[in-house]
Design an enzyme around this catalytic site. Structure first.
Site, short mmCIF file in Angstrom:
data_model
loop_
_atom_site.label_atom_id
_atom_site.label_comp_id
_atom_site.label_asym_id
_atom_site.label_seq_id
_atom_site.Cartn_x
_atom_site.Cartn_y
_atom_site.Cartn_z
N CYS A 40 -11.06 3.25 -0.23
CA CYS A 40 -9.69 3.75 0.31
C CYS A 40 -9.23 3.15 1.42
O CYS A 40 -10.26 2.66 2.32
CB CYS A 40 -9.71 5.29 0.37
SG CYS A 40 -8.26 6.00 1.16
N GLU A 67 -4.56 9.54 9.34
CA GLU A 67 -3.21 9.39 9.72
C GLU A 67 -2.95 10.06 11.01
O GLU A 67 -1.84 9.77 11.73
CB GLU A 67 -2.19 10.16 8.70
CG GLU A 67 -2.23 9.38 7.31
CD GLU A 67 -0.91 8.02 7.17
OE1 GLU A 67 0.03 8.34 7.89
OE2 GLU A 67 -1.18 7.12 6.74
N ASP A 108 0.92 -1.04 0.09
CA ASP A 108 -0.07 -0.05 0.11
C ASP A 108 1.04 1.23 0.08
O ASP A 108 2.20 1.36 0.30
CB ASP A 108 -1.06 0.07 1.31
CG ASP A 108 -1.88 1.06 1.34
OD1 ASP A 108 -2.35 1.57 0.16
OD2 ASP A 108 -1.72 1.95 2.43
N SER A 109 0.54 2.45 -0.25
CA SER A 109 1.18 3.55 -0.13
C SER A 109 1.59 3.94 1.31
O SER A 109 2.32 4.67 1.33
CB SER A 109 0.11 4.91 -0.58
OG SER A 109 -1.04 4.66 0.24
N CYS A 111 -4.08 -1.04 -1.89
CA CYS A 111 -4.07 0.31 -2.17
C CYS A 111 -5.09 0.63 -3.14
O CYS A 111 -5.02 -0.01 -4.40
CB CYS A 111 -2.83 0.98 -2.55
SG CYS A 111 -3.00 2.73 -3.04
N HIS A 142 -7.95 3.93 4.21
CA HIS A 142 -7.93 4.60 5.46
C HIS A 142 -9.21 4.70 5.78
O HIS A 142 -9.72 4.93 7.07
CB HIS A 142 -7.26 5.95 5.04
CG HIS A 142 -5.95 5.96 5.26
ND1 HIS A 142 -5.04 5.40 4.05
CD2 HIS A 142 -4.75 6.64 5.83
CE1 HIS A 142 -3.93 5.60 4.46
NE2 HIS A 142 -3.71 6.34 5.38
N1 DGL Z 1 -3.75 3.86 0.18
C1 DGL Z 1 -4.56 4.82 -0.48
C2 DGL Z 1 -5.62 4.36 -1.31
O1 DGL Z 1 -6.45 3.27 -0.53
C3 DGL Z 1 -4.83 5.78 0.31
C4 DGL Z 1 -3.93 6.62 1.08
C5 DGL Z 1 -3.15 7.60 -0.14
O2 DGL Z 1 -3.74 8.51 -0.89
O3 DGL Z 1 -2.01 7.11 -0.73
O4 DGL Z 1 -6.53 4.72 -2.05
#
Ligand code: DGL
Length: 282
Positions: A199, A163, A20-21, A83, A201
């Protein structure tokens, strides 16, 4: 780059690679690990380059290919793109680059679950700016239900709030009301009945989102639903681990390991030992 696991590695069951990011994908890992307790995971959080959600499709695809290549080099039996942004824009590139490695993303699974959950066919998707811009959820939902009406809303500030550990309270609720206001109009007017948390988060904001939408709107968590696809793919490819003692999950982060362990625990729902996190450079 070594794409095929070496014979020495094959004797030890390989982990499932997941990236993931940042730490958000740990909500996905949590759901998958609960469904597949015998499996071991190697998780990579590209924390140095977070957020992906505001970046161009070209940048996200480049980052995703680099993150995946790192996991593949270490030896994995499957790649999970945890992600939504990377799943929305980089799946074709990832599948082509790493074939025949099975590559599974969260968008298709989320779309499938939404179509199953919605009676009216009127579905909302909350996601990052890049995910919404690319229209991947709309396409995946309409491919399964041609008459579906999809309402997409970018909620970029949600990522920063989560976050920071802000998932409830007046400020979070005010931001949620601002983002969800147009959706409430759709709900009253056209019977919108399903909301995809598109997403990684957003599952942490579940309570606040439901406070705003009302409990009659069904929330779909793409992380939870991808666990089923992964279980099926492992079975089909005869890659599933049989029950037995598994080792600890391992974590890689492209930025500070201490912050990853501290913030990541909230997403995983379990403490992450600093000794299990390694800082890496892609
Ligand atoms: N992991 C990203 C997503 O699921 C969210 C966080 C980001 O913008 O990197 O889209």
């Amino acid at each position: 780059m070594t794409r095929t696991p070496s014979p020495a590695r094959e004797r030890v069951p390989l982990p499932i690679g997941i990236f993931d990011s940042g730490v958000g994908g740990l909500t996905v890992l949590r759901a998958i690990a609960a469904r597949l307790p015998a499996e071991q995971f190697l998780y990579l959080g590209d924390t140095a380059r977070l957020p992906y959600g505001t970046k161009s499709a070209e940048s996200v695809t480049r980052y995703a290919l680099q993150a995946a290549a790192h996991l593949v080099e270490r030896g994995i039996k499957m790649l999970v793109v945890a992600c939504n942004t990377a799943s929305a824009v980089a799946m074709p590139a990832l599948a082509a680059e790493f074939a025949p490695l099975p590559v599974v993303g969260v968008v298709e699974a989320g779309a499938e679950a939404a179509v199953r959950a919605s009676h009216s066919g009127h579905i909302a998707v909350l996601a990052t700016e890049s995910t919404v811009r690319g229209g991947a959820y709309e396409r995946a939902i309409r491919a399964r239900r041609a008459d579906a009406r999809v309402f997409s809303q970018a909620c970029s500030l949600f990522v920063a709030l989560v976050e920071e550990g802000w998932t409830q309270g007046p400020l979070v609720e005010a931001v949620a009301r601002e983002y969800l206001q147009p959706l409430l109009t759709e709900k009253t007017r056209d019977g919108l009945d399903c909301l995809v948390l598109g997403c990684t988060h957003f599952p942490l904001l579940r309570k606040t989102i439901l406070q705003v939408t009302g409990a009659e709107v069904m929330l779909v968590d793409s992380g939870e639903t991808v666990a089923r696809t992964i279980a099926e793919t492992l079975e089909q490819r005869q890659l599933a681990c049989v029950a037995g003692a598994r080792g600890r999950h391992r974590f890689l982060a492209t930025d500070d390991a201490e912050r990853f362990a501290r913030v990541g625990g909230r997403f995983l729902g379990a403490e992450i030992a600093l000794t299990d996190v390694e800082q890496v450079d892609l």
